[in-house]
Structure formats: C-alpha cells, structure tokens
Design an enzyme around this catalytic site. Sequence first.
Site, PDB file in Angstrom:
ATOM      1  N   HIS A  95       0.860  -1.194   0.000  1.00 13.75           N
ATOM      2  CA  HIS A  95       0.000   0.000   0.000  1.00 13.75           C
ATOM      3  C   HIS A  95       0.894   1.242   0.000  1.00 13.75           C
ATOM      4  O   HIS A  95       1.950   1.253   0.637  1.00 13.75           O
ATOM      5  CB  HIS A  95      -0.921  -0.008   1.228  1.00 13.75           C
ATOM      6  N   GLU A 166      -3.824   1.939  -7.438  1.00 16.68           N
ATOM      7  CA  GLU A 166      -4.262   3.019  -6.554  1.00 16.68           C
ATOM      8  C   GLU A 166      -3.364   4.239  -6.775  1.00 16.68           C
ATOM      9  O   GLU A 166      -2.274   4.315  -6.199  1.00 16.68           O
ATOM     10  CB  GLU A 166      -4.125   2.594  -5.090  1.00 16.68           C
TER      11      GLU A 166
HETATM   12  P1  PGA Z   1      -9.620   5.810   0.083  1.00 19.85           P
HETATM   13  O1  PGA Z   1      -8.412   4.778   0.344  1.00 19.85           O
HETATM   14  O2  PGA Z   1     -10.767   5.000  -0.470  1.00 19.85           O
HETATM   15  O3  PGA Z   1      -9.923   6.387   1.444  1.00 19.85           O
HETATM   16  O4  PGA Z   1      -9.127   6.822  -0.895  1.00 19.85           O
HETATM   17  C1  PGA Z   1      -8.182   3.700  -0.515  1.00 19.85           C
HETATM   18  C2  PGA Z   1      -6.959   2.972  -0.069  1.00 19.85           C
HETATM   19  O5  PGA Z   1      -6.016   3.595   0.421  1.00 19.85           O
HETATM   20  O6  PGA Z   1      -6.895   1.720  -0.187  1.00 19.85           O
END
Ligand code: PGA
Length: 245
Positions: A95, A166
């Site tokens: 992440h 992401e």
């Molecule tokens: P968010 O986070 O939906 O709050 O933007 C997603 C993540 O970090 O997995």
Amino acid sequence: MPLFIANWKMYKTYDEAISFAKDHHEELVSLSKNGNQIIISPSFLCLDQFCKIFKGSSVSICAQNCSTKQSGPYTGEVDAPSLAQIGCQYTIVGHSERRHLFYETSYDIAAKIELLFQNKIVPIICIGETIATYLKGDTVNVLREQLESILFITKQYSLAYCIAYEPVWAIGTGKTPNSQELTDIFQWLSETVNDPKCTFLYGGSADEKNSAFLLQIPHVGGLLIGGASCNFQTLKKIVSLGQID
Ligand code: PGA
C-alpha cells in the site's frame, strides 16, 4: 464477480470494529452473495475475532500488512503463517501508505508476496503513481518498475492474487482518474501482467457516487475502498451497485 475490499486502515478502534462486525453480520453476509465478494480488512488486533465472527460465511477477512520474515527476532512484526492459522484469506501488501510512510521497498513487497503464497493467502498488491509522476506523464514507467519485482514472484506460483491500481493522488482526496485514463491503464495492466490468476482492482476515493462508473471500466474486477468502507450504509450502497441480480 466484483471484489469489494474494505480497507479500514487505522480508522476504527477495536471496540468500534467489533461492534460493526456484530451489528451488521447478517447483512454483510447476505450482501456478499449474488456475484459480490466482501472482504473486510480491519487492524491486526481485530483479525482473529473477525475470522471467528465470519467463519464459514461468504465474507472473507484480510490483513493490512505482514512481515517480510517468516519468524525470528523481529519485534512488532506479524508473520504470514499466523495469519493463515487464524483463517485470514487475504493480505494487502505494498500500500502506498506503507511504501511512503514506512519506507517499504520493492524487495520488501516481493518477500511478503512470497511468504503469503507459501501460506496460501491471496496477496492484494498495491501499485500507483504519485501526483508528481502523474503530472509528468510518467505513470506507466513507474507502474512498470513497481510490477517488475512483483511479477518475478507471481510467475513462480500457480496461486491467485490481486493487483490494485491506486494512484497515490487519488487516495483520500476525493479525486479519481477520468474514464479514458482508467481504461488505458487497466488495458495496459492486463496486457503487461497477462495472467489469468490475477484480478485487477481500482482503489483511491472509491465511493457510492463513483463505484458504478469504476466497476464498468474493462478489466476492473473490484474496488479497494478506504474511508467510504467504514460506514455501513455507504459500503452497502457501493456493494449493491455491483449486484448482478
Ligand atoms: P480511500 O483509500 O478509499 O480512502 O481513498 C483507498 C486505499 O487507500 O486503499
């Protein structure tokens, strides 16, 4: 069959998380059907309880991280074999909050993926570019670099895994890439990874307003949802949008 992964980060205390699981147990189980799969990722401390509460149900449990080591003198770390023993079926690795705030490297992420495979846990591997990279138009080069060490490991195992795209600039900001950007990135990812064992996910400000749009992007097999997944009614709306019947 869309996957909906509720990444609760460090948003809920132990008591809040357990109450959520107990209060909404039945509805979560029934939402996690009809082509939808709900996967909840609470903090380490809650995992054992969550695995017990949802044991044998359609809701799966996911850790937010694991150690790069199997066992030994690593104070404060949590090993993949223990996660498997308590019934944790998924684990998030790489992440951007781990990469940027805790200085995790590609080598760390590769080591974690390998340990997860060895313990039959599905890794949810996050990749994504920073705002600076995005503005330079360098996204694909950065993703290619991030994928290199990951694909080296995933090719050696015949086990399923997820890759979550992401964009760092989309996490917690309310911003998302536009339709064309997402279509291009997921097309490129699917050609580059080229592996039927991989499910692609999108993460970064996914919520009840944009989830239908995000889920119709070709090759998107689910969502990694942070903030919006902490509220049951919001999570329910997001999952209902993925409902097949
Ligand atoms: P968010 O986070 O939906 O709050 O933007 C997603 C993540 O970090 O997995």
